[in-house]
Design an enzyme around this catalytic site. Structure first.
Site, mmCIF file in Angstrom:
data_model
loop_
_atom_site.group_PDB
_atom_site.id
_atom_site.type_symbol
_atom_site.label_atom_id
_atom_site.label_comp_id
_atom_site.label_asym_id
_atom_site.label_seq_id
_atom_site.Cartn_x
_atom_site.Cartn_y
_atom_site.Cartn_z
ATOM 1 N N GLY A 64 8.087 -6.613 -1.060
ATOM 2 C CA GLY A 64 8.378 -7.252 -2.336
ATOM 3 C C GLY A 64 8.016 -8.722 -2.446
ATOM 4 N N ASN A 120 5.373 -9.822 -3.897
ATOM 5 C CA ASN A 120 4.886 -9.999 -5.276
ATOM 6 C C ASN A 120 6.047 -10.036 -6.267
ATOM 7 O OD1 ASN A 120 1.813 -10.111 -5.638
ATOM 8 N ND2 ASN A 120 2.090 -8.577 -4.037
ATOM 9 N N LEU A 152 3.570 1.996 -4.089
ATOM 10 C CA LEU A 152 2.488 2.695 -3.389
ATOM 11 C C LEU A 152 2.471 4.207 -3.622
ATOM 12 C CD1 LEU A 152 2.516 0.592 -0.089
ATOM 13 C CD2 LEU A 152 1.278 0.159 -2.217
ATOM 14 N N LYS A 153 2.953 4.612 -4.796
ATOM 15 C CA LYS A 153 2.946 6.029 -5.119
ATOM 16 C C LYS A 153 2.138 6.159 -6.414
ATOM 17 C CE LYS A 153 6.745 9.370 -5.731
ATOM 18 N NZ LYS A 153 6.359 10.377 -6.501
ATOM 19 N N ASN A 179 -0.720 -3.362 -12.844
ATOM 20 C CA ASN A 179 -0.675 -3.188 -11.386
ATOM 21 C C ASN A 179 -1.435 -4.325 -10.717
ATOM 22 O OD1 ASN A 179 -0.389 -1.734 -8.829
ATOM 23 N ND2 ASN A 179 -2.564 -1.232 -9.018
ATOM 24 N N HIS A 204 -3.672 -5.086 -7.350
ATOM 25 C CA HIS A 204 -4.384 -4.407 -6.256
ATOM 26 C C HIS A 204 -5.070 -5.469 -5.386
ATOM 27 C CE1 HIS A 204 -6.353 -1.157 -4.177
ATOM 28 N NE2 HIS A 204 -7.447 -1.883 -4.206
HETATM 29 C C1 GAR Z 1 0.330 -6.041 -1.983
HETATM 30 O O1 GAR Z 1 -0.738 -6.565 -1.241
HETATM 31 C C2 GAR Z 1 -0.193 -5.269 -3.180
HETATM 32 O O2 GAR Z 1 -1.328 -5.834 -3.748
HETATM 33 C C3 GAR Z 1 -0.510 -3.939 -2.543
HETATM 34 O O3 GAR Z 1 0.562 -3.702 -1.667
HETATM 35 C C4 GAR Z 1 1.072 -4.966 -1.183
HETATM 36 C C5 GAR Z 1 2.566 -5.005 -1.397
HETATM 37 O O4 GAR Z 1 3.144 -6.165 -0.872
HETATM 38 N N1 GAR Z 1 -0.665 -2.902 -3.536
HETATM 39 C C6 GAR Z 1 -1.553 -1.913 -3.439
HETATM 40 O O5 GAR Z 1 -2.255 -1.752 -2.461
HETATM 41 C C7 GAR Z 1 -1.615 -0.973 -4.626
HETATM 42 N N2 GAR Z 1 -2.740 -0.095 -4.527
HETATM 43 P P1 GAR Z 1 4.547 -6.715 -1.397
HETATM 44 O O6 GAR Z 1 5.556 -5.557 -1.334
HETATM 45 O O7 GAR Z 1 4.896 -7.788 -0.386
HETATM 46 O O8 GAR Z 1 4.376 -7.255 -2.785
#
Ligand code: GAR
Length: 195
Positions: free
Chosen positions: A15, A17, A85-86, A102, A104
């Site tokens: 989390g 982000n 991630l789902k 989203n 990415h």
């Molecule tokens: C982040 O790097 C996000 O961009 C990625 O997962 C990570 C989560 O980190 N998302 C994806 O790959 C979506 N396809 P966080 O839980 O520390 O925010």
């Protein structure tokens, strides 16, 4: 004054982000929206602790049907996937058409789509040997990572990068800046009835 757009942030892990959005609310970068719910598909996700310690309600996802109902009950106007991630079903996406964004961790259309998530994305970039990667914020449609792009930012790959080192640089230099910016912009547009 316009009412703040009600935001649900959906997470699966650490989390960081989500934290960037919370911090942006506190510092005044985000003024048009407010996180009113944090949703996780994983009960143990650290992101839930970040929500709780900031006084934000949390919800553990069971079925998509139940989640759609919960989001409607809460009057959610914008759904932010922040490390969720789902893959969501077309039914869910239709229920919140043009209301889901989203983040990415690559420059779409590189290293994206089914199976490209989290650290894997950076492994793919390093394996390919690209010299520049980055992050993308986009609307979510029924094609994984295929919706309209809102913001992108490039990040350099340096000699000796590991997936972990690269992930951290992409977060610091791109994700944590782009996502709050997009959340503010889209919240403002929803508030003004433009989208
Ligand atoms: C982040 O790097 C996000 O961009 C990625 O997962 C990570 C989560 O980190 N998302 C994806 O790959 C979506 N396809 P966080 O839980 O520390 O925010």
């Amino acid at each position: 004054m316009l009412k703040k757009t009600r935001i649900a942030v959906m997470v699966s892990g650490g989390g960081t982000n989500l934290q960037a959005i919370i911090d942006a609310q506190k510092s005044g970068i985000i003024t048009s929206g407010e996180i009113t719910l944090v949703v996780s598909n994983k009960p143990g996700a650290y992101a839930l602790e970040r929500a709780a310690s900031n006084g934000i309600d949390t919800y553990i996802m069971d079925t998509e049907e139940a989640l759609i109902e919960k989001l409607r009950e809460e009057g959610i106007q914008l759904v932010v996937l922040a490390g969720f991630l789902k893959i969501l079903s077309p039914t869910f996406i239709k229920a919140f058409e043009n209301r889901i964004i989203n983040i990415h961790p690559s420059l779409i259309p590189s290293f994206c789509g089914k199976g490209a998530y989290g650290l894997h994305v950076h492994e793919m970039a390093l394996e390919y040997g690209v010299k520049v990667t980055g992050a993308t914020v986009h609307f979510v449609n029924e094609i994984p990572d295929g919706g309209a792009i809102i913001y992108q930012k490039a990040v350099e790959i340096l000699d000796g990068d590991t997936p972990e080192v690269l992930q951290k640089r992409v977060m610091e230099e791109a994700e944590w800046i782009l996502l709050p910016r997009a959340v503010e912009e889209i919240s403002a547009k929803i508030g003004r009835g433009e989208i």
